[in-house]
Write an enzyme that holds these catalytic residues in place. Structure first.
Site, PDB file in Angstrom:
ATOM      1  N   HIS A   1       0.806  -1.229   0.000  1.00  0.00           N
ATOM      2  CA  HIS A   1       0.000   0.000   0.000  1.00  0.00           C
ATOM      3  C   HIS A   1       0.836   1.275   0.000  1.00  0.00           C
ATOM      4  O   HIS A   1       0.396   2.336   0.445  1.00  0.00           O
ATOM      5  CB  HIS A   1      -0.928  -0.008   1.229  1.00  0.00           C
ATOM      6  CG  HIS A   1      -2.288   0.563   0.951  1.00  0.00           C
ATOM      7  ND1 HIS A   1      -2.741   1.733   1.514  1.00  0.00           N
ATOM      8  CD2 HIS A   1      -3.301   0.104   0.174  1.00  0.00           C
ATOM      9  CE1 HIS A   1      -3.979   1.975   1.109  1.00  0.00           C
ATOM     10  NE2 HIS A   1      -4.338   0.998   0.290  1.00  0.00           N
TER      11      HIS A   1
ATOM     12  N   GLU B   1      -2.761   1.214  -9.176  1.00  0.00           N
ATOM     13  CA  GLU B   1      -4.037   1.772  -8.757  1.00  0.00           C
ATOM     14  C   GLU B   1      -4.005   3.294  -8.689  1.00  0.00           C
ATOM     15  O   GLU B   1      -5.047   3.946  -8.738  1.00  0.00           O
ATOM     16  CB  GLU B   1      -4.470   1.209  -7.401  1.00  0.00           C
ATOM     17  CG  GLU B   1      -3.629   1.655  -6.217  1.00  0.00           C
ATOM     18  CD  GLU B   1      -4.035   0.945  -4.939  1.00  0.00           C
ATOM     19  OE1 GLU B   1      -4.741   1.562  -4.132  1.00  0.00           O
ATOM     20  OE2 GLU B   1      -3.650  -0.230  -4.769  1.00  0.00           O
TER      21      GLU B   1
ATOM     22  N   HIS C   1      -7.346  -3.189 -10.324  1.00  0.00           N
ATOM     23  CA  HIS C   1      -7.724  -2.721  -8.991  1.00  0.00           C
ATOM     24  C   HIS C   1      -9.222  -2.481  -8.963  1.00  0.00           C
ATOM     25  O   HIS C   1      -9.783  -1.909  -9.882  1.00  0.00           O
ATOM     26  CB  HIS C   1      -6.959  -1.417  -8.739  1.00  0.00           C
ATOM     27  CG  HIS C   1      -7.196  -0.782  -7.406  1.00  0.00           C
ATOM     28  ND1 HIS C   1      -7.970   0.350  -7.247  1.00  0.00           N
ATOM     29  CD2 HIS C   1      -6.729  -1.092  -6.177  1.00  0.00           C
ATOM     30  CE1 HIS C   1      -7.965   0.714  -5.980  1.00  0.00           C
ATOM     31  NE2 HIS C   1      -7.231  -0.141  -5.298  1.00  0.00           N
TER      32      HIS C   1
END
Length: 381
Positions: free
Chosen positions: A185, A235, A284
């Protein structure tokens, strides 16, 4: 056929839906949203509507060119997401007008079912192994977990081992016949990613997602040479030009979001570009039903497709979930961990307009969580 109206709906838990109506009674749906910035994207859609009202909805490519380039200032998540939702709705209209699913308009299917994965959290909860087993028992063949909570630029051995042990616990729980995706992330610095990736290799992740922040994508090539783990990103990249700088420079998996990266039209082009570099696609999609339906239409047509994210039951969906806004949930249910190809026209789903309008009166103001380190400084979420 002409576009006669464009209406947006802020619906919980954190989504924005778009309805485009035509003078021939055909309605298309899209999902233009940036998580935590839904109102901003809504304003962008309203600005773009000034051009679209009165236009032929079937001139999808011409509209895409005008919407992305006609305002002089280009790109960025807000504009690209606004265009993405519009593009989805126009493809939905085109499919319904032809009586065909969108994937037939894109050249027809290359597969009959699409492999899906399920989320199990992972940044905070300790019970990730149990959550992973539950998803496997539900029929999924792959799960994705957050690899860590917040990390400092070079974190302690203890925090490093927490990440490794959490991944190891999930691998042990699900065994070698199921896949595990680890999402960092963007929480790790390049130095921490370089430390962590070799330590995760024994657990054979399908891929590691966002090993570094997108602004450090130039470091992915060096990271890729330092590990056998396939690296994934995308993403927070919003066009084929953004992907040009990472495809061919170390990543194994591209992850554009059909609600962020210019919609069905642009994600299909990104997939074609990725194929020339032997890069696979794992789009995503932690969003709502329209985004997921759009992703699946693409997945049925993309030769270099790997696996599809979906958000049914994801931890973000507090109060409302993906299937709540559908008249029939069947197209977005996944027996055996796969989505089955449907011949329903357009995006293949029927939106419950009454429920959308009802929940839009409630709306939402969802914002990304704000994390801080122990010293009070900002931490990547």
């Amino acid at each position: 056929m002409k576009i006669v109206s464009m209406d947006t709906f802020l619906v919980p838990p954190r989504w924005l839906f778009l309805r485009i109506r035509t003078d021939e009674g055909i309605t298309g749906w899209g999902e233009p949203v940036v998580e935590g910035r839904a109102e901003t994207v809504r304003a962008a859609v309203a600005e773009l509507a000034d051009y679209l009202i009165g236009e032929d909805p079937l001139r999808i490519e011409d509209h895409w060119q005008v919407l992305t380039k006609g305002g002089f200032y280009r790109g960025g998540p807000v504009l690209s997401s606004a265009v993405a939702g519009i593009d989805q709705a126009l493809w939905d209209i085109a499919g319904k007008a032809a009586g065909l699913p969108v994937h037939q308009l894109l050249g027809g299917p290359v597969r009959e079912k699409v492999r899906m994965y399920a989320w199990i959290g992972g940044d905070r909860p300790a019970e990730v192994a149990e959550l992973a087993v539950a998803q496997i028992e539900a029929g999924f063949t792959a799960v994705k977990m957050n690899g860590s909570a917040e990390l400092t630029a070079i974190d302690t051995p203890a925090r490093t081992m927490e990440v490794v042990q959490r991944v190891a616990a999930v691998r042990e729980a699900i065994g070698e016949h199921h896949d595990l995706v680890v999402d960092l992330h963007g929480r790790a610095s390049t130095a921490m990613a370089r430390r962590l990736l070799p330590m995760l290799e024994p657990y054979l992740p399908l891929f590691v997602e966002e090993a570094v922040l997108p602004e450090h994508s130039r470091n992915l090539a060096a990271l890729a040479t330092s590990t056998s783990i396939p690296l994934a990103t995308g993403e927070r990249l919003f066009s084929r030009w953004d992907f040009r700088d990472v495809i061919g420079h170390g990543i194994a998996v591209a992850q554009p979001d059909v609600s962020h990266a210019g919609g069905i039209s642009e994600v299909r082009r990104i997939a074609a570009m990725a194929e020339t570099y032997d890069v696979t696609m794992a789009p995503h999609c932690p969003l709502g039903p329209i985004s997921l339906a759009s992703s699946l239409q693409l997945a049925f047509t993309i030769p270099n497709f790997l696996i599809q994210e979906q958000s049914v039951g994801i931890h973000y969906n507090q109060g409302n979930d993906v299937l709540d806004y559908l008249l029939d949930p069947a197209p977005l249910t996944f027996p055996g961990g796969y989505a089955t190809r449907s011949t329903r026209p357009g995006l293949g789903i029927e939106i419950d307009e009454a429920e959308v309008e009802r929940m839009a009166r409630q709306g939402h103001r969802w914002r990304s969580p704000l994390w801080r380190h122990a010293d009070g400084s900002f931490a990547e979420w």
